[in-house]
Scaffold this motif. Sequence first.
Motif, PDB file in Angstrom:
ATOM      1  N   UNK A 244       0.989  -2.906   0.603  1.00  0.00           N
ATOM      2  CA  UNK A 244       1.990  -3.036  -0.473  1.00  0.00           C
ATOM      3  C   UNK A 244       2.097  -4.466  -0.988  1.00  0.00           C
ATOM      4  N   UNK A 245       1.351  -5.388  -0.363  1.00  0.00           N
ATOM      5  CA  UNK A 245       1.479  -6.798  -0.728  1.00  0.00           C
ATOM      6  C   UNK A 245       0.138  -7.415  -1.120  1.00  0.00           C
ATOM      7  N   UNK A 246      -0.914  -6.610  -1.265  1.00  0.00           N
ATOM      8  CA  UNK A 246      -2.224  -7.150  -1.608  1.00  0.00           C
ATOM      9  C   UNK A 246      -2.231  -7.695  -3.036  1.00  0.00           C
ATOM     10  N   UNK A 247      -2.959  -8.796  -3.231  1.00  0.00           N
ATOM     11  CA  UNK A 247      -3.160  -9.303  -4.580  1.00  0.00           C
ATOM     12  C   UNK A 247      -4.165  -8.402  -5.297  1.00  0.00           C
ATOM     13  N   UNK A 248      -4.334  -8.598  -6.579  1.00  0.00           N
ATOM     14  CA  UNK A 248      -5.202  -7.712  -7.366  1.00  0.00           C
ATOM     15  C   UNK A 248      -6.645  -7.740  -6.863  1.00  0.00           C
ATOM     16  N   UNK A 249      -7.159  -8.927  -6.535  1.00  0.00           N
ATOM     17  CA  UNK A 249      -8.550  -9.023  -6.085  1.00  0.00           C
ATOM     18  C   UNK A 249      -8.761  -8.309  -4.751  1.00  0.00           C
ATOM     19  N   UNK A 250      -7.831  -8.509  -3.811  1.00  0.00           N
ATOM     20  CA  UNK A 250      -7.956  -7.855  -2.506  1.00  0.00           C
ATOM     21  C   UNK A 250      -7.816  -6.341  -2.638  1.00  0.00           C
ATOM     22  N   UNK A 251      -6.931  -5.904  -3.498  1.00  0.00           N
ATOM     23  CA  UNK A 251      -6.747  -4.463  -3.694  1.00  0.00           C
ATOM     24  C   UNK A 251      -8.006  -3.841  -4.304  1.00  0.00           C
ATOM     25  N   UNK A 252      -8.591  -4.528  -5.286  1.00  0.00           N
ATOM     26  CA  UNK A 252      -9.810  -4.010  -5.915  1.00  0.00           C
ATOM     27  C   UNK A 252     -10.950  -3.951  -4.905  1.00  0.00           C
ATOM     28  N   UNK A 253     -11.053  -4.983  -4.047  1.00  0.00           N
ATOM     29  CA  UNK A 253     -12.095  -5.004  -3.016  1.00  0.00           C
ATOM     30  C   UNK A 253     -11.918  -3.825  -2.048  1.00  0.00           C
ATOM     31  N   UNK A 254     -10.698  -3.626  -1.607  1.00  0.00           N
ATOM     32  CA  UNK A 254     -10.393  -2.553  -0.662  1.00  0.00           C
ATOM     33  C   UNK A 254     -10.678  -1.180  -1.262  1.00  0.00           C
ATOM     34  N   UNK A 255     -10.292  -0.979  -2.495  1.00  0.00           N
ATOM     35  CA  UNK A 255     -10.534   0.306  -3.149  1.00  0.00           C
ATOM     36  C   UNK A 255     -12.023   0.561  -3.313  1.00  0.00           C
ATOM     37  N   UNK A 256     -12.793  -0.475  -3.578  1.00  0.00           N
ATOM     38  CA  UNK A 256     -14.241  -0.320  -3.716  1.00  0.00           C
ATOM     39  C   UNK A 256     -14.885   0.071  -2.391  1.00  0.00           C
ATOM     40  N   UNK A 257     -14.426  -0.557  -1.308  1.00  0.00           N
ATOM     41  CA  UNK A 257     -14.960  -0.211   0.017  1.00  0.00           C
ATOM     42  C   UNK A 257     -14.697   1.261   0.323  1.00  0.00           C
ATOM     43  N   UNK A 258     -13.495   1.705   0.072  1.00  0.00           N
ATOM     44  CA  UNK A 258     -13.158   3.114   0.338  1.00  0.00           C
ATOM     45  C   UNK A 258     -13.994   4.056  -0.519  1.00  0.00           C
TER      46      UNK A 258
END
Length: 464
Positions: A244-258
């Motif tokens: 719930x606290x990820x920045x945009x870059x970290x969130x995009x990275x995480x979503x790509x991995x998934x």
Amino acid sequence: MPYNAPEGTADMLPAVARLWRTTTDTAAKLFSTYGYEPIDTPLFELTEVFTHGIGEATDVVGKEMFVVRSGENYKRALAAGSDAGLKAKQKLSLRPEGTAGVVRAVVQHNLVEQGAAPAKLFYAGPMFRAERPQKGRLRQFHQIGVECLGASEPTADAEMIIMLMRFFEVMGVPAKNMRLLINSMGDDACRPAYRESVREFILAHEDEMCEECRRRADTNPLRAFDCKNENCAHVMEAAPKIVDHLCDDCRAHYESVKALLDAAGISYVEDPTLVRGLDYYTRTVFEVQVTEGMGSQSAIGGGGRYDGLAETVGGRPTPGLGFALGFERMVLALEAAGALSEGSKRVDGYIACVDQSVRPAAFDLVCAARDAGLCVEMDHQGKSLKSQFKMADKIGARVVVILGPDELAQGKARIRSMQKHTEKLVDIDAAKRLLSQFGGQLVGSGSTPVNIDAVFSFENDDKE
């Protein structure tokens, strides 16, 4: 009084040692298909490699690391009441994990030059932690690990997770018995604020938390998610979650991995409490657990991204990620699944002597067979022929070559199949000529050793 192995250590007896060799050979073969190469680093490093890399606030560094001192430096520290007077190069520690040492080696030898391909490395060997010994947790344990330095894309994260899962499957851990947990730890842009929110949450509930978690509020608050105290675990369920606290870059990275894992058909469970135990992790973290038969020590491997670690050991900014798997934990997982196959020692043949007069000829034949890559044994204790047969049967020899004075005078040897219980005479010189054709084809040479049946199966030999 006989000595025992130190507490928290275990001897690798032949069966387990063979399994360790099989495991490392399997890892080397599989990991090489992903472009990984072997590396070996010292068993001990400068203590600062671990305190700076892993983090002084971690349990690994603060409680579990074995320090190493020479006899002279130990005396100096003892006389002074501390080792503060020692130089940094005199302060050494046994490696509690493999990543920090490998990253140090990458930086020291400039294995990731500017603009070059990533350094993809794997290692295998013992690690040391002063933990309370229990099943699946030793003070000297063995890990196989991989490190990838210089790759920042989510594809590298997904590739590494897939490789770890494939390895366990190849080793025989049933896929249905494994659970892959993933999470994102954020980075320097978003984790500090999240870390502070977790700290404030712990302080607001400190009367419900254990003493260790209250201490962690100021040193390493995210580790409270990993506390084994049931009450702490219950309290932390309501704590703020990193997703719930990820920045945009970290969130995009995480979503790509998934998305990449989904496309590869890799099942996973998102666990917002998964933080791993070391300070260097950023963004993707993952852990493989066994779902049954392992008790509290259910994790058999895991890792994540550590994009800032190279800088902490004196290098330039270099993205990195890696994983480590525990050999002893994996063995327990295989045992729990009923899939443990230790493998047996390969013994092709046994050369038996009827009496002492044929021993030189027997030794000559043993040497020729070994030079051709066969595993053969002979008696070195002066046993009777009957006892030699018992020994051959005990070690699982496929054939027994019997050398007696009468047969040897004719240039013959008697061959007995231990499986078929049949015998025949063969020409010794013919067998040696065939063995010489395979000379030098030893295990590890890249050639396939000759099969013992190819040496001693002659159609024109007399049968008895």
